[in-house]
Design an enzyme around this catalytic site. Structure first.
Site, short mmCIF file in Angstrom:
data_model
loop_
_atom_site.label_atom_id
_atom_site.label_comp_id
_atom_site.label_asym_id
_atom_site.label_seq_id
_atom_site.Cartn_x
_atom_site.Cartn_y
_atom_site.Cartn_z
N ASP A 129 -1.65 7.07 -5.74
CA ASP A 129 -1.81 5.84 -6.50
C ASP A 129 -3.28 5.66 -6.90
O ASP A 129 -3.64 4.71 -7.60
CB ASP A 129 -1.25 4.63 -5.77
N SER A 130 -4.13 6.61 -6.48
CA SER A 130 -5.49 6.70 -7.01
C SER A 130 -5.44 6.79 -8.54
O SER A 130 -6.45 6.55 -9.21
CB SER A 130 -6.22 7.91 -6.44
N ASP A 137 2.95 9.06 -3.99
CA ASP A 137 2.62 7.81 -3.30
C ASP A 137 3.63 6.72 -3.61
O ASP A 137 4.02 6.52 -4.78
CB ASP A 137 1.25 7.31 -3.78
N LYS A 141 4.58 9.33 0.25
CA LYS A 141 3.50 8.93 1.17
C LYS A 141 3.42 7.41 1.18
O LYS A 141 3.51 6.77 0.12
CB LYS A 141 2.17 9.53 0.72
N GLU A 188 1.27 3.96 3.22
CA GLU A 188 0.09 3.58 4.00
C GLU A 188 0.46 2.65 5.15
O GLU A 188 1.24 1.71 4.97
CB GLU A 188 -0.92 2.87 3.08
N GLU A 206 -7.88 8.88 6.33
CA GLU A 206 -8.93 8.64 5.33
C GLU A 206 -10.10 7.86 5.95
O GLU A 206 -9.90 6.81 6.59
CB GLU A 206 -8.35 7.85 4.14
O1 KIV Z 1 -4.00 7.89 -3.81
C1 KIV Z 1 -4.56 8.93 -3.43
O2 KIV Z 1 -5.03 9.76 -4.21
C2 KIV Z 1 -4.63 9.16 -2.00
C3 KIV Z 1 -5.52 10.24 -1.51
C4 KIV Z 1 -6.93 9.85 -1.66
C5 KIV Z 1 -5.20 10.67 -0.12
O3 KIV Z 1 -4.01 8.47 -1.25
#
Ligand code: KIV
Length: 271
Positions: free
Chosen positions: A51-52, A90, A118, A120, A187
């Site tokens: 989600d970056s 994510d 993924k 959090e 992280e």
């Molecule tokens: O959103 C993302 O790119 C991430 C990575 C930095 C691990 O969660």
């Protein structure tokens, strides 16, 4: 060292094999088919549609505005560029707020081409992890600095420096594995803490700003290439384009540096 003969497609059970055999896992974020193909061809094992994307592709100040549809769009793009790497997607902010919402979002991301989702945090997310894993959806957990917690944290800061916070992250790491997660991103935590978690964890750890002892490493593509994303560049970021000489060369240099243990060094980690 990666060679084309290693080109067996990654599956989720192979993550546990890699940890058992002490093979470092090389992970990068990608958002489109072209970069995904370069990663697939140059030794990247795991590709994350993070989600970056909200910050490095969409230009937001945080990851919070990203939607499931946004992630699914980029997952579909990236999956067309991959033949070998395992594709992880994510769950964006709010999509994992309840087990049912997380299931709907995860199904959309798996249909788009992801092999794992993924999410959090721990706490109430343990129930979400169990719910997804019981329904055959592989899960990667993410602890330490969790960017979706930015409003509560008040910024992007190293986590786990105090004793109590370190103990909590270690306990959470064991809990997410017990709940069924198959992979754990750590992280922005001190290297010593990440090393202790990696030793205790039955599942592979992937560090980003977490030192060299993790079972693998991940970077955001734009950081690897030294692109100006308009955001502060954290200490753990290294521009591999300088030494790699090309985009493919940068990805290859990163993959080799992770596998050899040369990256991250102390200059790209927290004490
Ligand atoms: O959103 C993302 O790119 C991430 C990575 C930095 C691990 O969660």
């Amino acid at each position: 060292m990666y060679t084309s003969t290693d080109a067996k497609p990654w599956t989720v059970p192979m993550l546990a094999d890699a940890k058992r055999d002490g093979r470092k896992l090389v992970m990068l974020t990608a958002y489109d088919a072209g970069f995904a193909r370069v990663m697939d061809d140059n030794g990247v094992d795991l590709v994350l549609v993070g989600d970056s994307l909200g910050m490095v592709v969409q230009g937001h100040d945080s990851t919070l505005p990203v939607t499931v549809d946004d992630v699914a769009y980029h997952v579909a793009c990236v999956s067309r560029g991959l033949e070998r790497a395992l594709l992880i997607a994510d769950l964006p902010f709010g999509a994992d707020a309840t087990p049912e919402r997380a299931l709907d979002a995860s199904l959309a991301l798996l249909r788009a081409g992801a092999a794992m989702v993924k999410l959090e945090g721990a706490g109430h997310k343990l129930e979400v992890i169990r719910f997804l894993v019981e329904r055959e959806i592989p899960v990667c957990a993410h602890l330490g600095l969790t960017p979706q917690s930015v409003l509560r944290l008040g910024g992007y800061k190293v986590q786990g420096r105090e004793d109590a916070a370190a103990k909590k992250i270690l306990a959470d790491a064991l809990e997410v594995a017990k709940a069924g997660a198959a992979l754990l991103v750590l992280e922005c935590v001190p290297s010593q803490l990440a090393a202790a978690i990696t030793l205790a964890s039955p599942i592979p750890t992937i560090g980003i700003g977490a030192g060299a002892a993790c079972d693998g490493q991940v970077l955001v593509l734009h950081d690897l290439l030294g692109a100006n994303t308009g955001h502060r560049r954290p200490k753990f970021v290294k521009n591999f384009l300088a030494e790699g000489g090309s985009i493919a060369g940068a990805v290859k240099a990163y993959a080799e540096a992770v596998r050899s243990g040369a990256f991250p060094d102390a200059a790209h980690a927290y004490e």
